[in-house]
Design a protein around this motif. Structure first.
Motif, PDB file in Angstrom:
ATOM      1  N   ALA A  74      -7.218   0.466  -4.623  1.00 54.70           N
ATOM      2  CA  ALA A  74      -6.370   0.534  -5.797  1.00 54.70           C
ATOM      3  C   ALA A  74      -5.341   1.577  -5.352  1.00 54.70           C
ATOM      4  CB  ALA A  74      -7.079   0.895  -6.944  1.00 54.70           C
ATOM      5  N   GLU A  75      -5.731   2.777  -4.885  1.00 53.53           N
ATOM      6  CA  GLU A  75      -4.881   3.941  -4.350  1.00 53.53           C
ATOM      7  C   GLU A  75      -3.857   3.491  -3.316  1.00 53.53           C
ATOM      8  OE1 GLU A  75      -7.287   7.315  -3.308  1.00 53.53           O
ATOM      9  OE2 GLU A  75      -8.318   7.469  -5.168  1.00 53.53           O
ATOM     10  N   ILE A  76      -4.435   2.710  -2.393  1.00 55.73           N
ATOM     11  CA  ILE A  76      -3.581   2.473  -1.375  1.00 55.73           C
ATOM     12  C   ILE A  76      -2.505   1.345  -1.928  1.00 55.73           C
ATOM     13  CG2 ILE A  76      -3.261   0.891   0.719  1.00 55.73           C
ATOM     14  CD1 ILE A  76      -6.102   1.853   1.257  1.00 55.73           C
ATOM     15  N   ALA A  77      -2.865   0.375  -2.694  1.00 56.56           N
ATOM     16  CA  ALA A  77      -1.973  -0.490  -3.353  1.00 56.56           C
ATOM     17  C   ALA A  77      -0.727   0.324  -4.166  1.00 56.56           C
ATOM     18  CB  ALA A  77      -2.675  -1.274  -4.347  1.00 56.56           C
ATOM     19  N   ALA A  78      -1.156   1.287  -4.796  1.00 57.38           N
ATOM     20  CA  ALA A  78      -0.331   2.292  -5.668  1.00 57.38           C
ATOM     21  C   ALA A  78       0.562   3.061  -4.567  1.00 57.38           C
ATOM     22  CB  ALA A  78      -1.252   3.095  -6.558  1.00 57.38           C
ATOM     23  N   LEU A  79      -0.121   3.340  -3.649  1.00 60.45           N
ATOM     24  CA  LEU A  79       0.873   4.244  -2.713  1.00 60.45           C
ATOM     25  C   LEU A  79       1.931   3.269  -2.020  1.00 60.45           C
ATOM     26  CD1 LEU A  79       1.472   6.656  -1.154  1.00 60.45           C
ATOM     27  CD2 LEU A  79      -0.338   5.968   0.430  1.00 60.45           C
ATOM     28  N   CYS A  80       1.562   1.994  -1.715  1.00 60.56           N
ATOM     29  CA  CYS A  80       2.486   1.026  -0.974  1.00 60.56           C
ATOM     30  C   CYS A  80       3.702   0.739  -1.989  1.00 60.56           C
ATOM     31  CB  CYS A  80       1.661  -0.119  -0.646  1.00 60.56           C
ATOM     32  SG  CYS A  80       0.603   0.006   0.542  1.00 60.56           S
ATOM     33  N   LYS A  81       3.164   0.449  -3.488  1.00 63.75           N
ATOM     34  CA  LYS A  81       4.228   0.325  -4.521  1.00 63.75           C
ATOM     35  C   LYS A  81       5.183   1.402  -4.511  1.00 63.75           C
ATOM     36  CE  LYS A  81       4.558  -1.172  -9.123  1.00 63.75           C
ATOM     37  NZ  LYS A  81       3.866  -1.753 -10.344  1.00 63.75           N
ATOM     38  N   THR A  82       4.743   2.595  -4.309  1.00 66.27           N
ATOM     39  CA  THR A  82       5.594   3.677  -4.475  1.00 66.27           C
ATOM     40  C   THR A  82       6.617   3.902  -3.406  1.00 66.27           C
ATOM     41  OG1 THR A  82       3.971   4.971  -5.720  1.00 66.27           O
ATOM     42  CG2 THR A  82       5.635   6.115  -4.701  1.00 66.27           C
ATOM     43  N   LEU A  83       6.060   3.393  -2.111  1.00 65.46           N
ATOM     44  CA  LEU A  83       6.840   3.644  -0.925  1.00 65.46           C
ATOM     45  C   LEU A  83       7.850   2.431  -1.052  1.00 65.46           C
ATOM     46  CD1 LEU A  83       4.065   4.474   1.652  1.00 65.46           C
ATOM     47  CD2 LEU A  83       5.921   5.942   0.968  1.00 65.46           C
ATOM     48  N   ALA A  84       7.522   1.263  -1.438  1.00 61.93           N
ATOM     49  CA  ALA A  84       8.343   0.049  -1.442  1.00 61.93           C
ATOM     50  C   ALA A  84       9.442   0.552  -2.598  1.00 61.93           C
ATOM     51  CB  ALA A  84       7.630  -1.025  -2.040  1.00 61.93           C
ATOM     52  N   GLY A  85       9.458   1.349  -3.518  1.00 65.35           N
ATOM     53  CA  GLY A  85      10.399   1.453  -4.678  1.00 65.35           C
ATOM     54  C   GLY A  85      11.380   2.649  -3.953  1.00 65.35           C
ATOM     55  N   ASN A  86      11.098   3.299  -2.916  1.00 64.33           N
ATOM     56  CA  ASN A  86      11.777   4.238  -2.437  1.00 64.33           C
ATOM     57  C   ASN A  86      12.735   3.621  -1.352  1.00 64.33           C
ATOM     58  OD1 ASN A  86      10.885   6.457  -3.875  1.00 64.33           O
ATOM     59  ND2 ASN A  86       9.083   6.778  -2.295  1.00 64.33           N
TER      60      ASN A  86
END
Length: 215
Positions: free
Chosen positions: A203-215
């Motif tokens: 879940a943490e990795i998924a959230a991090l990937c989502k954050t990075l994709a938004g940047n």
């Protein structure tokens, strides 16, 4: 490794600390001395019978205690055999008194209560060595008979204790099952903890990937 509570091995006391064992050890030594003092050295089978009965009483208590860690059934059987041997020994002493027209003391005898009180509370061989050299045959037999009676009651009480232990702790099969069950439950808990940790990491990795994709 399973904890002590779920160990397949029973916790057993050192047999040398059991008053039952100590009384039986006293009877072995006293019986040998009785035979030396009051029975003929040759030609009397009673000597071997009495010494063997006394030894059997003690040794079966020892062997039962040694077997107790893994087999409650064996311990009960051997302690009961030891008890029977001491009953046989008591009968031999009573037969000697009857054969020689000597009395078996009961509660009406003026020395009975004092004798009983002493023998109940003294378990060391040292308490009896001097007596073994000074008592008459009548006194010696009644001492041994009293000790046999006391040991018999101790054995009966100990067997009841073993019964309670079996009911509460079970036999080796039950303890093996409990230990195995405890081990499996611990492994299941660890696996569940790892699975939960893995889920959180994903879940943490998924959230991090989502954050990075938004940047």
């Amino acid at each position: 490794m399973p904890n002590q509570q779920n160990s397949i091995f029973r916790r057993v006391p050192d047999y040398k600390n059991l008053h039952l064992y100590q009384k039986s050890e006293v009877l072995v030594v006293l019986t040998a001395r009785f035979c030396q003092r009051f029975l003929p050295p040759y030609g009397d089978r009673t000597v071997d019978q009495m010494n063997q009965a006394a030894r059997s009483g003690k040794q079966n208590i020892v062997e039962g205690s040694e077997a107790a860690m893994t087999s409650s059934e064996t311990e009960v059987k051997l302690v009961n055999v030891g008890r029977a041997s001491l009953q046989e020994l008591r009968e031999d002493y009573e037969d000697y008194l009857k054969k020689h027209s000597l009395p078996i003391w009961d509660r009406k005898h003026p020395r009975f209560e004092k004798m009983l009180a002493f023998y109940r509370t003294h378990n060391s061989l040292d308490d009896y060595r001097q007596l073994a050299e000074t008592l008459s045959a009548e006194e010696f037999c009644n001492m041994a008979i009293t000790l046999c009676h006391i040991a018999d009651k101790m054995a009966a009480a100990y067997l009841q204790h073993l019964e309670r232990c079996f009911v509460t702790e079970g036999g080796v099969k039950e303890r093996m099952h409990a230990a195995r069950t405890s081990y499996r439950q611990e492994q299941d808990r660890r696996l569940q903890a790892l699975e939960e940790e893995n889920r959180l990491l994903k879940a943490e990795i998924a959230a991090l990937c989502k954050t990075l994709a938004g940047n």
